[in-house]
Design an enzyme around this catalytic site. Structure first.
Site, PDB file in Angstrom:
ATOM      1  N   CYS A   1       1.842   1.893  11.800  1.00  0.00           N
ATOM      2  CA  CYS A   1       3.103   2.289  11.284  1.00  0.00           C
ATOM      3  C   CYS A   1       4.059   2.950  12.019  1.00  0.00           C
ATOM      4  O   CYS A   1       5.035   4.091  11.928  1.00  0.00           O
ATOM      5  CB  CYS A   1       2.842   2.484   9.733  1.00  0.00           C
ATOM      6  SG  CYS A   1       1.632   1.383   9.127  1.00  0.00           S
TER       7      CYS A   1
ATOM      8  N   GLN B   1      -7.557  -0.114   4.272  1.00  0.00           N
ATOM      9  CA  GLN B   1      -8.407  -0.496   4.833  1.00  0.00           C
ATOM     10  C   GLN B   1      -9.853  -1.289   4.850  1.00  0.00           C
ATOM     11  O   GLN B   1     -10.059  -2.106   5.586  1.00  0.00           O
ATOM     12  CB  GLN B   1      -8.248   0.793   6.382  1.00  0.00           C
ATOM     13  CG  GLN B   1      -7.215   0.965   6.747  1.00  0.00           C
ATOM     14  CD  GLN B   1      -6.833  -0.692   7.977  1.00  0.00           C
ATOM     15  OE1 GLN B   1      -7.754  -1.590   8.451  1.00  0.00           O
ATOM     16  NE2 GLN B   1      -5.374  -0.326   8.167  1.00  0.00           N
TER      17      GLN B   1
ATOM     18  N   GLY C   1       1.048  -0.991  -0.216  1.00  0.00           N
ATOM     19  CA  GLY C   1       0.090   0.076  -0.099  1.00  0.00           C
ATOM     20  C   GLY C   1       0.593   1.420  -0.271  1.00  0.00           C
ATOM     21  O   GLY C   1      -0.004   1.985  -0.342  1.00  0.00           O
TER      22      GLY C   1
HETATM   23  N1  PLP Z   1      -2.961   3.085   3.996  1.00  0.00           N
HETATM   24  C1  PLP Z   1      -3.467   2.701   5.241  1.00  0.00           C
HETATM   25  C2  PLP Z   1      -4.156   2.843   5.364  1.00  0.00           C
HETATM   26  C3  PLP Z   1      -3.133   0.927   6.070  1.00  0.00           C
HETATM   27  O1  PLP Z   1      -3.449   1.093   7.112  1.00  0.00           O
HETATM   28  C4  PLP Z   1      -1.307   0.863   5.958  1.00  0.00           C
HETATM   29  C5  PLP Z   1      -0.673   0.297   6.735  1.00  0.00           C
HETATM   30  O2  PLP Z   1      -0.965  -0.349   8.052  1.00  0.00           O
HETATM   31  C6  PLP Z   1      -1.187   1.185   4.471  1.00  0.00           C
HETATM   32  C7  PLP Z   1      -1.407   2.231   3.568  1.00  0.00           C
HETATM   33  C8  PLP Z   1       0.137   0.768   4.033  1.00  0.00           C
HETATM   34  O3  PLP Z   1       0.502  -0.288   3.473  1.00  0.00           O
HETATM   35  P1  PLP Z   1       1.601  -1.151   3.311  1.00  0.00           P
HETATM   36  O4  PLP Z   1       1.314  -1.781   5.008  1.00  0.00           O
HETATM   37  O5  PLP Z   1       1.097  -2.170   2.753  1.00  0.00           O
HETATM   38  O6  PLP Z   1       2.666  -0.597   2.847  1.00  0.00           O
END
Ligand code: PLP
Length: 351
Positions: A292, A155, A49
């Site tokens: 994150c 999400q 993502g």
């Molecule tokens: N966008 C949202 C809303 C997320 O919750 C997350 C990860 O928690 C991401 C982007 C990032 O995705 P990825 O972990 O696949 O890089």
């Protein structure tokens, strides 16, 4: 995935093993596209993502010839941080406000649009408070003004019935639906101009380079093909149980438009970090905000954007449910919560 891991073929190779891997990738592409109402040719596989969001925001802005970028104030850092990087390159970044429930008000966004806006980004559902945005309405608004619209649906995937046919740019991630970590996709309208972020072999329509992870992509498709588990009933039981156990707890986010796997609370006078550790010791894994950004001692930008003050933002926790969550898990949480809250409040100096 196990089957594909045993194969050596690179999906871009022309020999038999390569063609076998290519077949897996293309079948998976079709399955993933089908799940979200997209055309298979619009799917660009990424490493997740974060990469999909970066590619969309930077790639669309840099191709546009325009200088303003609008992002909602409650976006994930995968959007907020590339926006800040673009600010350093000279773009003007404006944050679209949200109401007390965390929703973007389309009329307010409409007032902010002008012919210099390169791209608008509003996430489909929020990763902290679970609020679902009025995305079809916002997409229509942007389309009528001729402004590219991107939504981070990381999400929402698997929890909201997604139909992305009329949305030019959508970020997806496999691991939020039980697939492997490190695989995602940008669903990008082929007519939308974009500059690549990663240059090289041009594997994905020349928009994204790098050898494709056929096993990971197969896992992404398999996860989406698994039967959906509706956790709304369990989430409601969790909310009811938490309020009964800690009567002054406050539920955050939109009570109607919210993810079925998310419940978010503020516990007045109770430091969220201490409560997280106490619950962890009881075998219950929760989060003080976006996983994150955990570890960075800052109050949640999402709650602040919703109008919460810093002390409320610091005393908040997110509880997430997964496909394998059970009533017993919820009961365990509710059983452990009162003592943990009392202890965390003492640690924080509250009565
Ligand atoms: N966008 C949202 C809303 C997320 O919750 C997350 C990860 O928690 C991401 C982007 C990032 O995705 P990825 O972990 O696949 O890089």
């Amino acid at each position: 995935m196990r089957k594909q891991w045993q194969q050596v073929g690179n999906p871009s190779s022309l020999h038999g093993a390569g063609r076998q891997a290519r077949r897996v990738v293309e079948e998976s592409r079709e399955q993933i596209a089908d799940c979200v109402g997209a055309k298979p040719a619009d799917i660009i596989f990424t490493s997740g993502g974060t990469e999909a969001d970066n590619l969309a925001l930077k790639g669309i802005a840099r191709n546009s010839g325009r200088r303003r970028i609008l992002v909602s104030a409650v976006e994930h850092h995968a959007i907020l941080d590339p926006a800040e990087a673009l600010r350093e390159e000279g773009w003007v970044i404006d944050h679209v406000p949200v109401d007390g429930l965390g929703r973007v008000v389309p009329e307010r966004l409409a007032e902010m649009l002008d012919d210099d806006v390169a791209v608008v980004a509003v996430m489909w559902a929020n990763n902290e408070v679970g609020t679902i945005q009025p995305i079809p309405e916002i997409a229509t608004l942007c389309r009528r003004r001729g402004i590219p619209f991107h939504t981070d649906a990381v999400q929402a995937l698997g929890h909201v019935a997604l139909d992305v046919a009329d949305i030019p740019s959508v970020a997806l991630s496999a691991h939020k639906v039980g697939g492997p970590v490190g695989v995602g996709a940008l669903v990008l309208d082929r007519d939308l101009g974009i500059r690549p972020l990663v240059h090289g072999g041009g594997q994905e329509r020349d928009v994204r380079s790098g050898t494709l992870d056929a096993a990971g992509i197969a896992g992404f498709a398999a996860a989406l093909a698994a039967p959906e588990v509706d956790t709304a009933g369990l989430r409601d039981a969790l909310i009811e149980g938490v309020i009964a156990a800690v009567p002054d707890a406050v539920v955050n986010g939109d009570p109607r438009h919210r993810l079925n796997n998310n419940a978010h609370f503020s516990f007045p006078g109770c430091p969220g970090d201490a409560l997280l550790m106490l619950l962890d010791a009881a075998g219950i894994a929760v989060s003080t905000g976006s996983a994150c950004t955990a570890g960075i001692p800052r109050p949640s930008h999402v709650l602040i954007a919703m109008g919460a003050d810093e002390s409320v933002a610091r005393s908040s926790l997110r509880f997430s449910l997964g496909w394998n969550s059970t009533r017993r898990d919820v009961e365990a949480l509710i059983g452990a919560l009162p003592a943990a809250v009392a202890r965390a409040r003492r640690a924080g100096g509250a009565a």
